[in-house]
Design an enzyme around this catalytic site. Structure first.
Site, PDB file in Angstrom:
ATOM      1  N   ASP A  26       0.894  -1.298  -0.130  1.00 46.76           N
ATOM      2  CA  ASP A  26       0.038  -0.154  -0.123  1.00 46.76           C
ATOM      3  C   ASP A  26       0.708   1.362   0.203  1.00 46.76           C
ATOM      4  O   ASP A  26       2.044   1.067   0.369  1.00 46.76           O
ATOM      5  CB  ASP A  26      -1.035  -0.018   1.379  1.00 46.76           C
ATOM      6  CG  ASP A  26      -1.839  -1.012   1.391  1.00 46.76           C
ATOM      7  OD1 ASP A  26      -2.312  -1.884   0.281  1.00 46.76           O
ATOM      8  OD2 ASP A  26      -2.384  -1.344   2.366  1.00 46.76           O
ATOM      9  N   TYR A  98       6.446  -9.615   7.101  1.00 45.84           N
ATOM     10  CA  TYR A  98       6.136  -8.196   7.361  1.00 45.84           C
ATOM     11  C   TYR A  98       6.316  -7.870   8.817  1.00 45.84           C
ATOM     12  O   TYR A  98       6.206  -8.626   9.691  1.00 45.84           O
ATOM     13  CB  TYR A  98       4.718  -7.331   7.044  1.00 45.84           C
ATOM     14  CG  TYR A  98       4.478  -7.434   5.618  1.00 45.84           C
ATOM     15  CD1 TYR A  98       4.360  -6.284   5.129  1.00 45.84           C
ATOM     16  CD2 TYR A  98       3.961  -8.322   4.922  1.00 45.84           C
ATOM     17  CE1 TYR A  98       4.129  -5.790   3.793  1.00 45.84           C
ATOM     18  CE2 TYR A  98       3.809  -8.206   3.447  1.00 45.84           C
ATOM     19  CZ  TYR A  98       3.713  -7.092   2.916  1.00 45.84           C
ATOM     20  OH  TYR A  98       3.639  -6.882   1.572  1.00 45.84           O
TER      21      TYR A  98
END
Length: 251
Positions: A26, A98
């Site tokens: 994103d 992540y």
């Protein structure tokens, strides 16, 4: 980021090229472990680095140096190698990793950390967040945590989701075979609601029964999230993994 790299690579190779990344992050999300590939015509290679590598330098050392001159200071390519046969940065990947960082310090985040740590100046029950996270591990339909994309599956294998605290710094480490759009930030946002005792530990597990993205939590801010790594199988299994992943994602 992809557009910036495509432009720089097109300039260097003097022919249009398109980079394909392992993960599409994103806007505002960082990546220190992103992997990408591109197909370059053999005739374009001499355009990229007309000079031979220095003695002892890697094959693409000159290309790496030249590319760095065309990129903004907040985008770096740190290594370039020839891809093995059958390699696809996205579809050959086994899993992505992540890290999400946030600080509960009442005064906010240190200036040198502000770009990649989210300020969260209120108490959090990390043990409750960890307990709720364990309920989410495994193969599930994560529709409640994914933005809708037409004809895209939301079934994912969440392999790791744990939390650690170091003083005011709280870190989540998240790994899965793949993530759908905004999934990690949505997971973190829902778990923060548990950590603030606004929702019970069992709530996140209950969300797994939803068929659409839930509006009962706020997505965590993008800048606290960093893609830190991508795992791949041995070279002789890359092509098979590529085909398997494409088949799964097309269902």
């Amino acid at each position: 980021m992809a557009g910036v790299l495509d432009e720089a690579l097109t300039t260097v190779f003097r022919t249009p090229v398109r980079l394909r990344a392992a993960g599409r992050t994103d806007a505002g999300v960082h990546a220190t472990g992103q992997v990408a590939h591109l197909d370059v015509p053999g005739t374009a290679l001499p355009n990229a680095y007309p000079r031979a590598p220095h003695v002892g330098e890697a094959e693409f050392g000159p290309l790496l140096r030249r590319l760095g001159r065309f990129l903004p200071t907040d985008v770096r390519v740190v290594d370039i190698t020839r891809a093995p046969a059958g390699f696809d940065a996205r579809f050959s990947a086994l899993r992505r990793h992540y890290v999400y960082r946030l600080s509960t310090a009442p005064w906010g985040v240190l200036p040198q950390q502000a770009r990649y740590v989210t300020a969260w100046p209120r108490p959090l029950d990390v043990e409750a967040m960890a307990a709720a996270s364990r309920d989410l591990l495994g193969l599930h339909d994560f529709a409640a945590f994914c933005r809708h994309r037409e004809n895209a599956t939301t079934i994912r294998d969440l392999q790791r989701l744990d939390w650690t605290r170091d003083g005011d710094l709280i870190t989540a480490r998240v790994s899965a075979d793949a993530f759908c759009w905004s999934m990690v930030r949505s997971l973190v946002g829902a778990l923060l609601a548990v950590g603030e005792n606004r929702r019970p530990v069992s709530w996140c597990r209950e969300l797994l029964s939803a068929t659409n993205r839930s509006s009962d939590y706020a997505t965590a801010p993008a800048h606290g999230l960093t893609l830190v790594g991508v795992d791949y199988p041995p070279d002789d299994q890359l092509a098979a993994r590529n085909l398997i992943t494409r088949d799964v994602r097309s269902r």
